[in-house]
Write an enzyme that holds these catalytic residues in place. Structure first.
Site, short mmCIF file in Angstrom:
data_model
loop_
_atom_site.label_atom_id
_atom_site.label_comp_id
_atom_site.label_asym_id
_atom_site.label_seq_id
_atom_site.Cartn_x
_atom_site.Cartn_y
_atom_site.Cartn_z
N SER A 99 0.80 -1.23 0.00
CA SER A 99 0.00 0.00 0.00
C SER A 99 0.83 1.27 0.00
O SER A 99 0.36 2.33 -0.44
CB SER A 99 -0.93 0.01 1.22
OG SER A 99 -0.19 -0.11 2.42
N GLY A 103 -1.89 -4.40 1.21
CA GLY A 103 -2.03 -5.57 2.08
C GLY A 103 -1.09 -6.70 1.77
O GLY A 103 -1.01 -7.67 2.53
N ASN A 161 3.92 -5.18 5.75
CA ASN A 161 2.79 -6.00 6.23
C ASN A 161 3.25 -7.25 6.94
O ASN A 161 2.57 -7.75 7.84
CB ASN A 161 1.87 -6.35 5.06
CG ASN A 161 1.10 -5.15 4.56
OD1 ASN A 161 0.47 -4.44 5.33
ND2 ASN A 161 1.17 -4.89 3.27
N ASP A 178 -3.84 7.73 9.65
CA ASP A 178 -3.58 6.40 10.21
C ASP A 178 -2.16 6.26 10.77
O ASP A 178 -1.85 5.29 11.45
CB ASP A 178 -3.86 5.31 9.17
CG ASP A 178 -2.95 5.39 7.94
OD1 ASP A 178 -2.00 6.19 7.94
OD2 ASP A 178 -3.21 4.65 6.97
N HIS A 199 0.58 5.52 6.47
CA HIS A 199 0.77 5.84 5.06
C HIS A 199 1.07 7.33 4.85
O HIS A 199 0.42 8.18 5.47
CB HIS A 199 -0.47 5.46 4.26
CG HIS A 199 -0.79 4.01 4.33
ND1 HIS A 199 -1.64 3.49 5.29
CD2 HIS A 199 -0.38 2.97 3.56
CE1 HIS A 199 -1.72 2.17 5.11
NE2 HIS A 199 -0.97 1.83 4.08
#
Length: 213
Positions: A38, A75, A103, A184, A187
């Site tokens: 991502s 992801g 991840n 978040d 990112h």
């Protein structure tokens, strides 16, 4: 009539030359594939603010004829990216940026398993004769000192083992900076991606040199 024929001949020659130049230009275009998760895909961002889009724009602004292909899936773990690698790399690829592992760390996967998957990805890319730029990642500190150190060490170890270009930390200068991150905290926002692109560009230039750029 002779004058008209001569004009048409010149026009035809010009058109042929133009087409040849266009074909040559297309042939000279260097294709970089950005394989990642991502962070590369630009989760939460408009497409034109994603890493591939901003990197392509920055390189073109310098006069480099390049196309950056977005081969990122939000992801993805390193193992997931390995499983889709064969169809993720277009036939006209000239070089590959590999940004993976985030991840894996978020899921607490063993660093040895991540390293093995990354090694296989690099081997498969190199088997196609393509140079690689490996972008490193850091693990969350709450996973413990041993995990963090083992995770961080694998990127320079892989770079040395396979003689690939290393950019030690993909989010260098961006991580933990609220002005450059989305809400978040994971990112980068559009400005953050711009910082990533600016910092990684010298390594991308080295990658282009290896690709014949």
């Amino acid at each position: 009539m002779k004058l008209r024929a001569a004009f048409l001949s010149l026009l035809a020659a010009a058109l042929i030359g133009f087409c040849a130049s266009a074909t040559h230009a297309e042939t000279d275009e260097i294709v970089i594939v950005a394989l990642g998760d991502s962070l590369v895909a630009g989760l939460g961002l408009p497409r034109n603010q994603s890493f591939p889009a901003q990197l392509e724009a920055a390189l073109r602004a310098k006069g480099t004829q390049v196309r950056v292909v977005d081969a990122a899936v939000s992801g993805d773990t390193s193992r997931a990216a390995l499983q889709r690698l064969d169809w993720a790399l277009p036939e006209d690829a000239d070089a590959v940026i590999v940004e993976l592992g985030g991840n894996d760390a978020l899921q607490g996967l063993p660093p040895a398993a991540t390293k093995a998957a990354l090694a296989e990805i690099i081997e498969k890319i190199q088997a196609k004769g393509l140079p690689v730029l490996l972008a490193g990642m850091e693990a969350p500190r709450n996973l413990g000192k041993d995990y963090v150190e083992a995770f961080g060490a694998m990127f320079p170890e892989l770079a040395a083992q396979y003689d690939v270009i290393l950019y030690p930390f993909f989010l260098d200068g961006v991580a933990l900076n609220e002005e450059l991150m989305q809400k978040d905290g994971i990112h980068p926002n559009g400005k953050g991606v711009a910082v990533v692109v600016d910092k990684i560009t010298p390594k991308v230039d080295a990658l282009l040199a290896k690709a014949g750029g």
